[in-house]
Structures are given as structure tokens and as C-alpha cells.
Design a protein around this motif. Structure first.
Motif: not given
Length: 571
Positions: A197-209
Motif C-alpha cells: 500500500s502506498m500512502h501520500g499527502v499532497f498540498s491542494v495549492s499545487l493543483f489548479p483543480n
């Protein structure tokens, strides 16, 4: 003066069976030229030296052949114990004990395959009079078998989130979970594939949508090739996903305890011990508390708590939120006349890690206990302080051996590996036992088993979520439902091939009835059974009314597999 000649060395070739049936040891004579060996192998030479020359098994005379034939028949009809179990040469014990001085706690097998800590070359430096005795308990860290297994329970269940499923042509079934953490303005994602299982956290500000499920999956695994994911709309999906993620998480452990007396070198000698000395009982009190099995309500580790078929007492303890049951050989049932003591071997042989308590200076051979499961031994010997020192009480020396594919694990043995305080010894041993088992799961045998188990569970999870979600949408496809039921029929059963086969047949029959399609025999359609008739069976009821009213037994297929995912998951 004798010339050079060929010696016949006796090597032990083991044919292993699972603990329930013991093992098979055979002697095979091999012709080898005599070679000078280093001094440190002198003990091993004694273990493998013959006591007499072997005689040829067959002769050319007719009378000899007839005699040999009857001898073979007699052997086939004789006791299988004489054929299956090995016996060390009679002079072995006296030769071993004549070496003089203290012997190491553990000796490696002649053919290798095990590592020993501390190594044999450091044994001479070990002294019970050294000034440093062990490490502080603060340095004893318990390993986690799967550190990310509880991420879904911790970060997703309490928040609004979505899950998706797909079947990738190369990766197989995929289950994706996405959670928007508005307070931190980030996306948390878990992608489950067969291997891990792969787990990741991404900032929403990195994506326009907000990215799509496919885009999020590719961020974690570039090998994902599916064009789209299907949304999971089944109301009980979180329960199924949690059961899958945590199928390897357990707070319960079971370990074997062997009692080795002076001069005991074989598996039969060790398992045949039926009396406990005061010194051994004192050691058991360090491990845990002796409890009565009748009516015991804690973790039983496969022992009988109702009918007394596995003995009347056992050693149990709680340790940092974990329950541990010890399979003490001397407390398991003793069968008079059974040299193998299969009643004891069936439990200890199915443990992964065992403790060996030595009463005397006889070393423990790493491979003396034949078992597919046993991969690690912690050997403890009580030694005395030197003359003139205060107290005069015994101190404990510890050594560890494991199969060569088991990675090292903590806590590290002190240098020298001596413990003077029982509380420190207890803290070290219990931590070391738990970490030993978790590390053993990384060995080749267990890693392959876990990969197969995870692949089967993930395939069943994906099929179950897909079919249930489509059922809630009012359009269950026949193929998806069949796939889901087929997987559950295989994984939730524990009654062997015949029972699983019967269960699969029943599931398919109920699936036809539920879907309303007429069954055919020889191309002739059969009339559909009345609804009232099929509803009498609980297995078909769970598919008649999809939605919130589905019973809790729907997740049984995954919760039961958890108990069979590893040898340790026995309650």
C-alpha cells in the motif's frame, strides 16, 4: 603405519514436515577425503564424526539377497519412529563434555544456514564478571509489522472521503482512497496494489483543480495504466477496507519455550523432559504468570481452554498492550512411549520463535528442532558470578540464532550479553521475541506466503466493493457478482478443499436464484425456486436486499481471513 584413507562422515539431511507431524531426520553417509580443519570447528567435528564404519547394504549372493529382502520387509512393518528419527552416536555426549571449559550457548549446523549473535569468535570474550550488564529499557523499541496499516483507520474513517476501484492490466486490482483534509488544505491518498500500500499527502495549492482519481494514483505509482476508476458507493465499504488494511496487525503473540538439560542434544531428549526444576520455574516466572487454562478468557494461542486437551496450565503475560501466550513444552501433554512427543511438537513446531532455557553447559544446535515455521531461537543460560563478588546469585547469559534469510532485529545484545537483573532480562526478552517474529515474516518463506495472501485478499476486496456498489446502484452485473462470491467462497472457509468446494457450489447456486435467472441442466431451463424457499438460507438473504439493511456478516469473508493470514493469528 597407516596411509591416507577415505573417512565416511555422517551428515544429517532433514526432511521437514509441519509441526503437527514432527520431522524426518535421516543419516546419509558421504565419502570425503580427510582435510585439516580450523580449531574453532573441533566441536562441530565431534558432532559429525562416525563411531563405526558402515557396512554395505547389499551383497551379491542369492542367500544374502533373500536375507536383505526380509530385512527390508521387517523394517517397513516396524516402528516408523526408528526410521524417521535420528539418534546421535552413543559416545557423542562424553566426547563433547570432555572438551573442557564452558561451551557456547549455540552451535551452528554443519551445513550452515543460520546466523548467531554474538558470533562464536566472541564467546571467549564473554565473562559474567564484566562490569557492563545490559542496556536500559528505554532503548528497547518494539517493531511494527506494518507501520502504515492503521493510516486508513486514523485519517480516513473519521473524515469524509471517497474510495475507488479498478483492475489494471499489469498491476491487477487497485483500491484507492482519497480524503480532503480541509483544515490543512491537503489531500491524503492511499493506493493499494498486490505488493503493498502506498500512502501520500499532497498540498491542494499545487493543483489548479482537484486532480482525478487516475492522476492521484499515478502520482503514487507511475505504472498505473487504467483510464478510469469506479466510485465505491457501498455503505459498508469502510469496514471492508479497514479489515484488509489491518489484516496483518495483531496485538497477540505466541512463542514456544523449550527446556534443555545437561547433555541433551536431540529434539527427542528436549521434548521428552517432563519435570521442571526450581531454576526453570524461576525462569518461567520471569516470562509471565502461570495461569489455569480451564475457562481462561485471554489470548489462548491455540491452546484448549475448555476440555483440557492441551494441558492444565500455561504461561501468559501482558506486555505493553500486547498479550503473549507461551507454549511451554513441559506443560503440554506428555505421551508415554512417543519419542517425538507430537502433542508438544504440534504447538511448538508451529511457532515462529522459541525460547530455549539451558540448565548446564550443553550447547543448543540451531537446526535440532525440525519445523517449517520455527525460524529463530533465543537461548538463555544461567551462569554464576566469580568468587569473591557480592551476592553470589546467578546472572543470565543470552544468545540468539535465526535462519540466514531473517534480517537482524533489535534490541541489540549488550556486550557482554549478560543480565544481572530479572526485570531487565524480562524487558529485553519479551521485546526481542516480538521483534524476532516480526523480522521472521520478512524471510523468504513467510514473505511469499504473505504476498499470496495479500493478493488474494485484494482481489476479493476489489470484487466485493465493485459488485456491492453496483448492487446499490440497482444494476448488479452477473460477472462481477460471480467473481465476488467466488473469492469469498475460497477465502472465508477453513475446512479444507472439500468444504471450500461445497461452499463455492452453494454460492453459485444461490447466486443464480438471487439474480432471477433460470438454471439449466442439459440445456433445459429449470423453473426458478420461490423466493420464500431461498430466503430460508442465510447465505442468500444478504443478497436479496442490497443497501443499508445488509447484515454485518457481509464483511465476514475478510475478517475471518485475518485469522489465517499468518501462523501467529491464532486466538
Amino acid at each position: 603405519m597407516e596411509g591416507e584413507r577415505n573417512e565416511k562422515f555422517i551428515s544429517r539431511k532433514r526432511s521437514f514436515t509441519f509441526g503437527a507431524y514432527g520431522g524426518v531426520d535421516k543419516f546419509i553417509c558421504e565419502n570425503e577425503m580427510t582435510k585439516p580443519e580450523p580449531l574453532e570447528h573441533s566441536i562441530l567435528d565431534i558432532l559429525d564424526s562416525p563411531t563405526s564404519e558402515s557396512k554395505p547394504l547389499l551383497s551379491t549372493g542369492n542367500n544374502q539377497k533373500v536375507t536383505e529382502l526380509f530385512e527390508i520387509i521387517e523394517k517397513l512393518q516396524g516402528s516408523r519412529l526408528d526410521e524417521q528419527r535420528c539418534a546421535f552416536p552413543p559416545p557423542l555426549r562424553s566426547q563433547l563434555l570432555k572438551i573442557g571449559g564452558d561451551l557456547p550457548l549455540i552451535l551452528p549446523p554443519k551445513l550452515g544456514g543460520y546466523w548467531i549473535d554474538p558470533p562464536l569468535e566472541k564467546f571467549a570474550e564473554t565473562s559474567p564478571t564484566s562490569s557492563h550488564y545490559g542496556l536500559q529499557p528505554e532503548s528497547y523499541d518494539i517493531m511494527e509489522r506494518d507501520s502504515e496499516a492503521k493510516y486508513y483507520q486514523e485519517f480516513f474513517r473519521s473524515r469524509y472521503h471517497h474510495s475507488f476501484t479498478a483492475v489494471d492490466p499489469s498491476l491487477g486490482p487497485l483500491v484507492l482512497s482519497v480524503c480532503l483534509e480541509e483544515e490543512e488544505n491537503r489531500l491524503r491518498v492511499i493506493l493499494r496494489i498486490k505488493e503493498c500500500s502506498m500512502h501520500g499527502v499532497f498540498s491542494v495549492s499545487l493543483f489548479p483543480n482537484i486532480p482525478s482519481a487516475v492522476e492521484l494514483a499515478k502520482m503514487l505509482c507511475e505504472s498505473v495504466t487504467v483510464p478510469r476508476f469506479d466510485v465505491v458507493s457501498y455503505l459498508k465499504a469502510p469496514d471492508l477496507i479497514t479489515a484488509f488494511d489491518e489484516h496483518r496487525v495483531s496485538q497477540n503473540f505466541k512463542f514456544g519455550v523449550l527446556y534443555q538439560r545437561e547433555g541433551q542434544l536431540t529434539e527427542e531428549d528436549i521434548l521428552y523432559n517432563n519435570e521442571e526444576s526450581e531454576e526453570f520455574q524461576e525462569f518461567l516466572s520471569i516470562l509471565g504468570e502461570t495461569v489455569t487454562l480451564q475457562g481462561f478468557t485471554g489470548f489462548r494461542g491455540g491452546l484448549d481452554v475448555c476440555h483440557g486437551q492441551t494441558g492444565s496450565d500455561a504461561v501468559f503475560t501482558s506486555f505493553h498492550g500486547r498479550e503473549i501466550m507461551f507454549h511451554v513444552a513441559t506443560k503440554l501433554p506428555f505421551t508415554e512411549g512417543d519419542a517425538q512427543q507430537l502433542q508438544r511438537k504440534r504447538h511448538i513446531g508451529n511457532d515462529i520463535v522459541a525460547v530455549v532455557y539451558q540448565e548446564g553447559n550443553t550447547p543448543f544446535l540451531s537446526d535440532v528442532i525440525s519445523s517449517h515455521f520455527l525460524h529463530c531461537f533465543l537461548v538463555v543460560r544461567r551462569v554464576r558470578k566469580g568468587e569473591g563478588e557480592e551476592g553470589g546469585e546467578g546472572v543470565f547469559q543470552v544468545s540468539v540464532t535465526a535462519r540466514e534469510d531473517v534480517p537482524p532485529f533489535g534490541p541489540a545484545l549488550p556486550d557482554p550479553p549478560i543480565f544481572t537483573h530479572k526485570s531487565l532480562l524480562r524487558e529485553f526478552l519479551l521485546t526481542k521475541l516480538i521483534n524476532a517474529e516480526i523480522s521472521c515474516y520478512k524471510a523468504e518463506r513467510f514473505s511469499r506466503l504473505e504476498l499470496r495472501t495479500r493478493s488474494s485478499l485484494l482481489e476479493g476486496l476489489q470484487a466485493e466493493l465493485s459488485s456491492r456498489s453496483q448492487c446499490m446502484m440497482g444494476d448488479p452485473p452477473v460477472s462481477a457478482l460471480f467473481s465476488s462470491e467466488g473469492v469469498r467462497g475460497v477465502t472465508e472457509g477453513s475446512g479444507g478443499f472439500i468444504e471450500n468446494f461445497k461452499r463455492a457450489i452453494r454460492v453459485r447456486s444461490y447466486s443464480f436464484d438471487t439474480l432471477g435467472g433460470p438454471r439449466k441442466i442439459g440445456g433445459v431451463p429449470l423453473p426458478q425456486k420461490p423466493k420464500a424457499t431461498t430466503e430460508k438460507n442465510g447465505e442468500s438473504e444478504s443478497y436479496k436486499s442490497p443497501g443499508p439493511s445488509l447484515p454485518a456478516s457481509d464483511i465476514q469473508g475478510f475478517t475471518e481471513v485475518k485469522d489465517h493470514s499468518s501462523p501467529q493469528e491464532d486466538t
